[in-house]
Every structure is written in structure tokens, then in C-alpha cells.
Design a protein around this motif. Structure first.
Motif, PDB file in Angstrom:
ATOM      1  N   CYS A   1     -11.246 -65.137  42.826  1.00 52.84           N
ATOM      2  CA  CYS A   1     -10.728 -65.522  44.046  1.00 52.84           C
ATOM      3  C   CYS A   1     -10.638 -64.484  45.023  1.00 52.84           C
ATOM      4  O   CYS A   1     -11.302 -63.313  44.843  1.00 52.84           O
TER       5      CYS A   1
ATOM      6  N   ALA B   1      -8.644 -62.619  46.379  1.00 54.14           N
ATOM      7  CA  ALA B   1      -7.646 -61.298  46.007  1.00 54.14           C
ATOM      8  C   ALA B   1      -8.140 -60.635  45.093  1.00 54.14           C
ATOM      9  O   ALA B   1      -8.083 -59.311  44.828  1.00 54.14           O
ATOM     10  N   CYS B   2      -9.305 -61.117  44.438  1.00 54.82           N
ATOM     11  CA  CYS B   2      -9.704 -60.437  43.146  1.00 54.82           C
ATOM     12  C   CYS B   2     -10.676 -59.381  43.913  1.00 54.82           C
ATOM     13  O   CYS B   2     -10.705 -58.179  43.353  1.00 54.82           O
TER      14      CYS B   2
ATOM     15  N   CYS C   1      -5.614 -59.593  38.383  1.00 53.08           N
ATOM     16  CA  CYS C   1      -5.340 -60.285  39.743  1.00 53.08           C
ATOM     17  C   CYS C   1      -4.196 -60.934  39.755  1.00 53.08           C
ATOM     18  O   CYS C   1      -3.751 -61.808  39.026  1.00 53.08           O
TER      19      CYS C   1
ATOM     20  N   CYS D   1      -4.804 -64.970  40.527  1.00 47.23           N
ATOM     21  CA  CYS D   1      -5.612 -65.811  39.757  1.00 47.23           C
ATOM     22  C   CYS D   1      -5.831 -65.166  38.045  1.00 47.23           C
ATOM     23  O   CYS D   1      -5.980 -65.980  37.260  1.00 47.23           O
TER      24      CYS D   1
HETATM   25 ZN   LIG Z   1      -7.885 -63.535  41.618  1.00 49.58          ZN
END
Ligand SMILES: [Zn+2]
Lengths: 84, 253
Positions: free
Chosen positions: B171, B173-174, B242, B245
Motif C-alpha cells: 500500500c 504507506a508501505c 505496515c 496493510c
Molecule cells: Zn501497507
């Protein structure tokens, strides 16, 4: 001693003043390389003052700051961009 | 009523392209795409997707057209100054392609409403101008299991990625974890043609994603530096730690 192609993007590039350069270093990992550069000149220290906002890719693979540099040719340092 | 032969003409150059053809064009016509942000990136994304015959386009933006936008936001015009960008976009896109459905949301999308809105679409395209909005969209897309095509620009540079953890990739944010510390202020300068390059790249990858043509940007991050002619296609993977996710394979919430 190894030689790396270091590539900078966005405000990291603006602060360092170069899009890319060859860096000779004995650093074992990315953190060590960044510490070495930061000690060289204030512009590097300014660019690397907040590492939480910078990501690194080693030979085009996203990596962590503690990733080893052995066998690596290119180190890319880039922040998230936010404009749209 | 739509005239079939007119539609045949409109998309003729897609129909004769082996990677799209009539089948791909039908997929484009059946697609529901949400574009968040009708500014610099949203302009080429919306123009090219409307022209390409995406059957349903939703546009979310809470801003009005201002004079300083027009140096790069080529969707809008001087005659639309101080009017909502969603209305300016609607008029321009309807004129460009009256065959498609367009829904406008002249609001800023926050968490709860974002998840329900996102869930009504097959693809979400992030053309927002702030990190906070990107994290809201990323979270909503993860929850709703909808792919997120995200682009961003700064100065002479941009990046584009396709995020869809339900298919194993990372995702947003990863790749860009939410920083605890305040990020350095970004210079707001941007060269006028840059959102054209990055936004058209996003539109193109939306077309590829929907039609299944060529190589996907899933698991990739494209970095574009137009000032120094540097471009990199990075491999990016899901981060098991993360906060958005991580561990998504185990639990469904
Ligand atoms: Zn993520």
C-alpha cells in the motif's frame, strides 16, 4: 573502498545541489554512508537531517537504511512528493 | 440515445490497437473511476480518461479555480475563475465526451465517507495535493479492497505508483510510512508542463490497468526527474509491519 552512484530526488537533490554523484566509501550500509556524507559538508547534513522523510532504493529495489551496500552500484535517495 | 456508429468513430484508434481493441474499449466503458483532486494532476487524468471513454468518472475536489492554477491546470479556463473546480471540470468533460457519466463531489473526502465512496469504484486515482489526503485515500482503498493509482509532483519531479494489497503488492504507506516528525516544507514551485507528464502517465496506467494491457505498475514506483532527465522504475514490496496493510492476509478488517 567501493564506489557508488548516488542519485538524489526532489528536495534532497535541491539541498545537496546535484542530481547524482559518484561517492567513494567504506560504509557497510546506507546509514553509514549517509553519516559519512553528513560529516563531509553542511549541505549533506541539511539534506539528511530528517531521515524519516527519506526513502532509499539500492539498485532500484526499495530498501531499509540498515541494508548492506556490498555489491550495490546505485543508491537512490528520495522523499515522498506531496504536490498535485 | 447514443449512436453506435458515432461511438465506433470516437474510439476507432483504440479499436485498432491490438492491446485494447473492442474488448478493451468495452472494459473502459464499464469502468467506474474516482479521481480525487481536479488540479494539476487531475487535469490531464480527467481529460484523457474522459476522452478514452471511461464509462463513469467521479470527481472529488473542494477547491475553486484561481488565477495561479491556470499556469498548469489545463482542464480549467480563465472564464471559470472563482467557480468550483468540479463544475469547471464537469462542463469541460461533458463537452469533450457527452457519452460518459460524470458525478461530482465538491467536498474534501475524510475517512468514514471516503471508504463508502471508494467502495463504489473499480479504481481510485489520487491527484491530491497533500500527504494527509493521500493517507486517507490509501486507508480507504485498503479497507474497500480497491486499487489506488497515486501520483505526486514537486518542482520538476514526480512519482507514480499502483497500490493494491489485496493482490499482494504494497500500500502507499508501505512505501511512504507516515512520519512521526513534521516533514520539511516543500517548495510549492512547479513547472507548468510537469503535471502534464506525470498526470498523462497516470491516465495511461489507468487505461493499462483497466484493459489489462502490458506491464502493470503494481509493486513498482516510477520516479521521474524532468529537470535532469533521470527516470527510475523501483521495485517496492509490502511491508509486513505496515500499520495500514501489514498482516492483511490473516485478518479481513
Ligand atoms: Zn501497507
Amino acid at each position: 573502498m567501493a564506489t557508488y552512484d548516488v542519485v538524489y530526488f526532489a528536495w534532497v537533490r535541491e539541498r545537496i545541489g546535484l542530481p547524482r554523484e559518484e561517492v567513494e566509501s567504506t560504509a557497510q550500509n546506507v546509514s553509514d554512508l549517509i553519516s559519512e556524507l553528513s560529516e563531509r559538508e553542511p549541505r549533506y547534513a541539511a539534506a539528511f537531517s530528517d531521515l524519516s522523510a527519506i526513502r532509499v532504493a539500492l539498485d532500484q529495489d526499495l530498501a531499509q537504511f540498515d541494508a548492506p551496500l556490498e555489491g550495490v552500484h546505485e543508491v537512490a535517495l528520495f522523499p515522498p512528493m506531496t504536490g498535485g | 440515445m447514443l449512436d453506435a456508429s458515432l461511438s465506433e468513430d470516437r474510439y476507432a484508434r483504440h479499436h485498432i490497437l491490438p492491446e485494447i481493441g473492442h474488448k478493451g474499449q468495452d472494459r473502459l466503458g464499464a469502468a467506474r473511476v474516482l479521481v480525487v483532486g481536479a488540479g494539476g494532476l487531475g487535469a490531464p487524468v480527467l481529460l484523457y480518461l474522459a476522452a478514452a471513454g471511461i464509462g463513469h468518472i467521479s470527481i472529488a475536489d473542494d477547491d475553486v479555480v484561481s488565477l495561479s492554477n491556470l499556469q498548469r491546470q489545463v482542464l480549467h479556463s480563465t472564464s471559470w475563475l472563482d467557480q468550483p473546480k468540479t463544475q469547471s471540470a464537469l462542463a469541460r468533460l461533458h463537452d469533450l465526451n457527452p457519452e460518459i457519466e460524470i458525478t461530482t463531489y465538491p467536498v474534501r473526502i475524510y475517512d468514514a465517507e471516503a471508504i463508502s465512496l471508494v467502495g463504489q469504484h473499480d479504481l481510485v486515482i489520487d491527484c491530491t495535493d497533500n500527504l494527509e489526503g493521500r493517507y486517507v485515500l490509501n486507508h480507504a482503498c485498503f479497507k474497500a479492497r480497491v486499487p489506488l493509482l497515486s501520483g505526486a509532483i514537486s518542482g520538476w519531479e514526480g512519482h507514480v505508483g499502483l497500490y493494491h494489497p489485496a493482490q499482494g503488492g504494497p500500500c502507499f504507506a508501505c512505501v511512504f510510512p507516515e512520519a512521526v516528525e513534521e516533514r520539511p516544507a516543500q517548495n510549492k514551485g512547479v513547472v507548468g508542463a510537469l503535471p502534464g507528464v506525470v498526470g498523462a502517465t497516470m491516465a495511461l496506467n489507468a487505461i493499462k490497468h483497466i484493459t489489462g494491457a502490458g506491464a502493470s505498475l503494481l509493486g513498482k514506483l516510477l520516479l521521474i526527474d524532468t529537470l535532469w532527465n533521470e527516470q527510475r522504475l523501483l521495485n517496492v514490496a509490502q511491508d509486513p509491519a505496515c500499520p495500514v496493510c501489514g498482516g492483511s492476509h490473516q485478518e479481513g478488517c
